[in-house]
Enzyme design. Structure first.
Site, short mmCIF file in Angstrom:
data_model
loop_
_atom_site.label_atom_id
_atom_site.label_comp_id
_atom_site.label_asym_id
_atom_site.label_seq_id
_atom_site.Cartn_x
_atom_site.Cartn_y
_atom_site.Cartn_z
N CYS A 159 2.29 0.22 13.23
CA CYS A 159 0.84 0.24 13.40
C CYS A 159 0.49 -0.25 14.80
CB CYS A 159 0.13 -0.60 12.34
SG CYS A 159 0.65 -2.32 12.28
N GLY A 213 0.81 -1.21 0.00
CA GLY A 213 0.00 0.00 0.00
C GLY A 213 0.84 1.26 0.00
#
Length: 409
Positions: free
Chosen positions: A376, A250
């Site tokens: 994350c 991504g």
């Protein structure tokens, strides 16, 4: 947000997080009671999906206005039972290639059905992000369930439900209502592995649009913090940039798009399936400047005299204008997540690997270049403490302000 319980953690992990967050900096500006309210709110938010679905427009192929028109048409078709004004399409105030669609929910007054279907935790999380229930995610279904029946869907957040059970009395969380596409017998008694939708969601707890009918060359669904990372990196056309732990791609594809597909983005990952996914995403988005290698990032720095003549890793020192290190981490910031059964040893095991990768990244960066470190997760040990360590270990590094985030109107 009380509709879901706060994320379930092992007691030792919650104590670890609580002690780490209860530091002198926070307590100097908050009372102990205020701090506790904020910490409990954090744990609660982790079990809910983000407030927005973030759509990244592939500006190399199409304009944002064109994608907004396509999304408006799709939402009109998908949500005929909803007034169109209830589903907004917003421009991000700071990021020019980003569209935000507010998620509606949680809807607390849905009428539950007598037929209960239990799905795995990952499947339940996907439903909260707008997915239907696919057959492999179904763990339990009523004995008499047939195609066309209305059912209520529950997530087995602790992973205790046995596949094929007729009912389940353990801990479960309601994620919405749907219609069965197959009978119980078809789901569990087939001689072959079934794919496709098993429960079509009609009343999810969170209403989130899907984009199945829009070309995946035009847009990419990506969490907002992940989008911010590539903008902070600030890639420029013609540069050579390294994404050192790139799967599934991504951020890699976003970097290439921000460069207008001019220059070179080198993406490496040691997991073959992730490498395959990077290539697939680059192909879908029609980006040509990405070179992908299956390689362990901790070995990406070549020894002296090695790597000067080859295209792929390992690379000689000072090879890249910018480096993104989106490091492997404990992942506690991924949302929604209602339960994490990792031990404290597992949660705290990533710091040495992150530092090893950090050393490689610093050495591969050209003087005056930009290094972005991201995770994350929410632990201080993997974020703030790593930044402090890097600044004290590498005198060549200077900390810069990242772009400021503003909430959309």
């Amino acid at each position: 947000m009380s509709i879901f319980p706060k994320i379930s953690l092992k007691p030792e992990v919650e104590v670890y997080l609580r002690n780490a967050f209860k530091n002198k900096e926070l307590l100097s500006s908050l009372t102990s009671e205020e701090w506790n309210v904020r910490f409990e709110a954090l744990l609660s938010r982790l079990s809910h999906p983000p407030a927005f679905t973030t759509v990244r427009v592939n500006t190399c192929l199409v304009s944002k206005d064109h994608v907004k028109r396509l999304l408006t048409e799709e939402i009109r078709k998908e949500f005929k039972q909803w007034p169109v004004d209830d589903i907004s399409i917003l421009d991000h105030p700071n990021l020019p290639d980003i569209i935000l669609i507010p998620n509606i929910g949680p809807r607390e007054n849905l009428q539950k059905h007598s037929f209960e279907v239990i799905v795995g935790a990952q499947c339940g999380n996907a439903v909260l992000r707008g997915a239907h229930v696919f057959i492999p995610g179904i763990l339990s279904a009523p004995k008499l369930m047939k195609a066309g029946d209305s059912v209520s869907v529950y997530s087995d957040v602790h992973g205790k439900c046995k596949r094929g059970a007729k009912e389940y009395k353990g801990a479960k969380v309601f994620v919405g209502n749907g219609v069965a596409e197959l009978s119980r017998n078809e789901i569990f008694c087939s001689n072959s592995t079934l794919r496709g939708v098993g429960i079509r969601m009609t009343e999810p707890v969170y209403v989130t649009p899907s984009f199945d009918n829009i070309s995946n060359s035009f847009l990419f669904l990506q969490n907002l913090p992940s989008v911010v990372v590539s903008h902070v990196l600030g890639p420029k056309a013609g540069e050579r940039i390294l994404d050192i732990c790139a799967g599934p791609g991504g951020k890699t594809t976003h970097i290439a798009a921000l460069m207008n597909d001019e220059g070179e983005v080198v993406a490496i990952d040691k997991i073959a399936n992730k490498v395959k996914k990077i290539k697939q995403n680059a192909e879908n988005l029609q980006l040509k400047c990405i070179n992908v290698f299956c390689f362990d990032g901790t070995s990406a720095l070549a020894k002296e005299g090695i790597g000067d003549e080859q295209e792929g890793p390992p690379f000689p020192p000072k090879s890249f204008d910018r480096v993104l290190l989106d490091a492997p981490c404990s992942g506690l910031g991924q949302r929604p997540n209602m339960a994490c059964d990792w031990s404290l040893k597992e949660i705290t095991s990533y710091q040495p690997l992150q530092r090893k990768l950090f050393r490689v990244a610093v050495n591969l960066l050209k003087p005056g270049g930009v290094l972005v470190y991201s995770t994350c997760t929410i632990t201080l040990a993997e974020n703030e403490e790593q930044v402090a360590w890097a600044l004290s270990t590498f005198p060549c590094l200077q900390l810069h302000q990242q772009i400021e985030e503003k909430k959309p109107d």
